[in-house]
Design an enzyme around this catalytic site. Structure first.
Site, PDB file in Angstrom:
ATOM      1  N   LYS A   1       0.865  -1.182   0.000  1.00 15.90           N
ATOM      2  CA  LYS A   1       0.000   0.000   0.000  1.00 15.90           C
ATOM      3  C   LYS A   1       0.897   1.227   0.000  1.00 15.90           C
ATOM      4  CE  LYS A   1      -3.801   2.111   2.657  1.00 15.90           C
ATOM      5  NZ  LYS A   1      -4.690   1.956   3.841  1.00 15.90           N
TER       6      LYS A   1
ATOM      7  N   SER B   1      -9.598   2.088   2.822  1.00 16.24           N
ATOM      8  CA  SER B   1      -8.689   2.847   1.984  1.00 16.24           C
ATOM      9  C   SER B   1      -7.670   1.976   1.240  1.00 16.24           C
ATOM     10  CB  SER B   1      -7.920   3.872   2.835  1.00 16.24           C
ATOM     11  OG  SER B   1      -7.112   3.210   3.799  1.00 16.24           O
TER      12      SER B   1
ATOM     13  N   SER C   1      -9.839  -0.290   7.089  1.00 14.04           N
ATOM     14  CA  SER C   1      -9.284  -0.240   5.730  1.00 14.04           C
ATOM     15  C   SER C   1      -8.576  -1.488   5.225  1.00 14.04           C
ATOM     16  CB  SER C   1      -8.345   0.949   5.591  1.00 14.04           C
ATOM     17  OG  SER C   1      -9.102   2.111   5.429  1.00 14.04           O
TER      18      SER C   1
END
Ligand code: GLN
Length: 491
Positions: A82, A157, A181
């Site tokens: 990420k 997210s 997330s």
């Protein structure tokens, strides 16, 4: 050594690690294969940065270790990160224009820990700006598409992470979870993800959103893979993260196969109320029945402050964010406005240009709830209720071993559906926020499909440091069912 790599992307991390160790395929071939796959599927929007040279250099090093017989557990396995984890060899943006083109001088501890176990970094994955969001639509670099239906959100997210794993562009990815997330995008994309106990994984080198909540974890297709990755990611980091727990790294795979006969699964009434969509409810109910078949007992429990977790989180997280994001002032990192008249004007223009709407909204809310006269009414009050939410869980865990329920009230919605209505998007976090506020480990496993043939995830919440138990409970389910093996058409 070259062999037919046509189904390489279908291998799990565990399977791929064996193929690599047995030298059926090289780390370089594996890396090349996944790099090509990432490039060929660029329209999903999952990757923000690839660096072929860096990836292949890491893969060559892995091949040397594999050839020398000194390979670590994950030697040569490609994992994408990420874009909230800083990386030396790749650009780190946190999904923000503020950090366009930013290069960190060091790797985040989680990235370094994985590299230590032989993981090859495949690239960086799209996410909501500073991890604020539930649909990946707050990324300054465009949304990510859900591989199950490209008109829908992959969740957020960690949307890029979930989409990349679901589309088999990477065998696994890292994510971060502040209020859901990892779990929610895993649920929306039909993959498995775990957020460990707060403090298990070091936050060093994770671009900070809400420091008392942020936690790293793996996203993969199976609980077994998550266990392999989590074992490598976690561990104390006392010199660099003062909130990292002083508990040694653990082998989370050790108890995957333990029997769950007699396991008490707490089913919170508040997670099955009116707001839960019937299709999600049906899939979760069926999964609970499956657990009963495996010998578990369902215990009705209550988490009475579930609803309050939304206002509490949306006071605390913005408060911390407003403080954390003050470092982006045009002086130390990334973007700086080109035209300004003095220092204050430079700050203002830099921040006005660099941050997106949602980030600005949170900074304003955060500054407001922390300001004199409102601090007691909002921030302090929220902290008190946060403690009560944590206490509710401890009460529940006297009656059950793990808690199960939905991850999100609905399946993945259409891109754009909630983008003009931040509150609607906040409300959808209701089932993941309580565990986050309490700092508990939580995971999401695929348990079926709902409306539009979209994946449904079930959430498992454990008590502190019970990751091994959660992974065991998830693994047993995945041994008995094959929801985790379903794959989106065309991938
Ligand atoms: N959706 C939540 C938010 O917008 C959670 C995000 C996260 O866990 N990073 O804050």
């Amino acid at each position: 050594m070259t062999q037919d790599t046509s189904a390489l992307h279908d291998l799990t991390v565990a399977q791929l690690a064996i193929q690599l160790r047995e030298r059926k395929i090289s780390a370089v071939e594996t890396a090349q294969y996944f790099l090509a796959r990432a490039q060929a599927n660029a329209t999903l929007g999952a990757f923000l940065d690839l660096n072929e040279e860096a990836t292949l250099a890491q893969a060559r090093t892995a091949d040397l270790a594999l050839a020398a017989g000194t390979a670590s557990a994950l030697q040569g396995v490609p994992v994408a990160h990420k874009d909230i984890f800083v990386t030396r060899d790749f650009v780190t943006t946190a999904g923000s224009k503020m950090l366009t083109g930013y290069r960190s001088p060091f790797d985040a501890t989680v990235v370094a820990n994985l590299a230590q176990q032989g993981v090859v970094t495949l690239g960086k994955l799209n996410c909501d700006e500073f991890a604020m969001g539930s649909a990946n639509e707050n990324s300054a670099f465009g949304p990510v598409k859900n591989p199950w239906d490209t008109t829908r959100t992959p969740g957020g997210s960690s949307g890029g992470s979930a989409a990349a794993v679901a589309a088999r562009l990477a065998p696994a990815a890292t994510g971060t979870d502040t209020g859901g997330s990892i779990r929610q995008p895993a649920s929306f994309c039909g993959i498995t993800g775990i957020k460990p106990t707060y403090g298990r994984a070091s936050r060093y080198g994770m671009v900070a959103f809400a420091s008392s909540l942020d936690q790293a974890g793996p996203m993969a297709r199976t609980a077994e893979d998550c266990a392999l990755l989590l074992s490598a990611m976690c561990g104390p980091d006392p010199d660099r993260d003062s909130t990292s727990l002083d508990v040694p790294a653990e082998n989370f795979n050790r108890s995957l196969n333990e029997s769950i006969d007699g396991l008490r699964i707490g089913v919170p009434a508040e997670f099955f109320g009116e707001g839960l969509a019937p299709d999600v409810r049906a899939a979760v109910d069926a999964a609970l029945k499956e657990y009963e078949k495996l010998g578990a007992k369902l215990v009705p429990i209550t988490l009475p402050r579930t609803e309050l977790s939304i206002p509490v989180y949306y006071v605390i997280a913005p408060a911390e964010a407003s403080s954390n994001l003050s470092r982006f002032d045009g002086v130390k990192f990334g973007h700086r406005a080109e035209k300004y008249v003095d220092l204050v004007d430079m700050y203002k223009k830099t921040r006005a240009e660099g941050f997106g709407d949602e980030v600005k909204r949170r900074i304003m809310i955060g500054a407001y709830v922390l300001s004199h006269g409102y601090y007691d009414a909002y921030y302090l009050q929220a902290q008190k209720i946060r403690r009560m939410i944590a206490d509710d869980f401890q009460r529940a865990f006297t009656e059950c071993d793990v808690i199960a329920g939905p991850v999100a009230p609905t399946v993945a919605w259409k891109l754009g559906d909630k983008s003009d209505d931040p509150v609607a998007s906040y409300l959808a976090d209701i089932f993941t926020l309580p565990g986050s506020l309490a700092g508990l480990p939580g995971m999401s496993i695929p348990v079926g499909f709902g409306a539009g043939h979209m994946p449904v995830g079930m959430q498992l919440i454990g008590n502190y440091l019970q990751e091994a138990k959660l992974l065991n409970v998830a693994h047993r389910f995945q041994q008995a069912t094959d929801w985790h093996a379903a794959k989106p058409k065309g991938f």
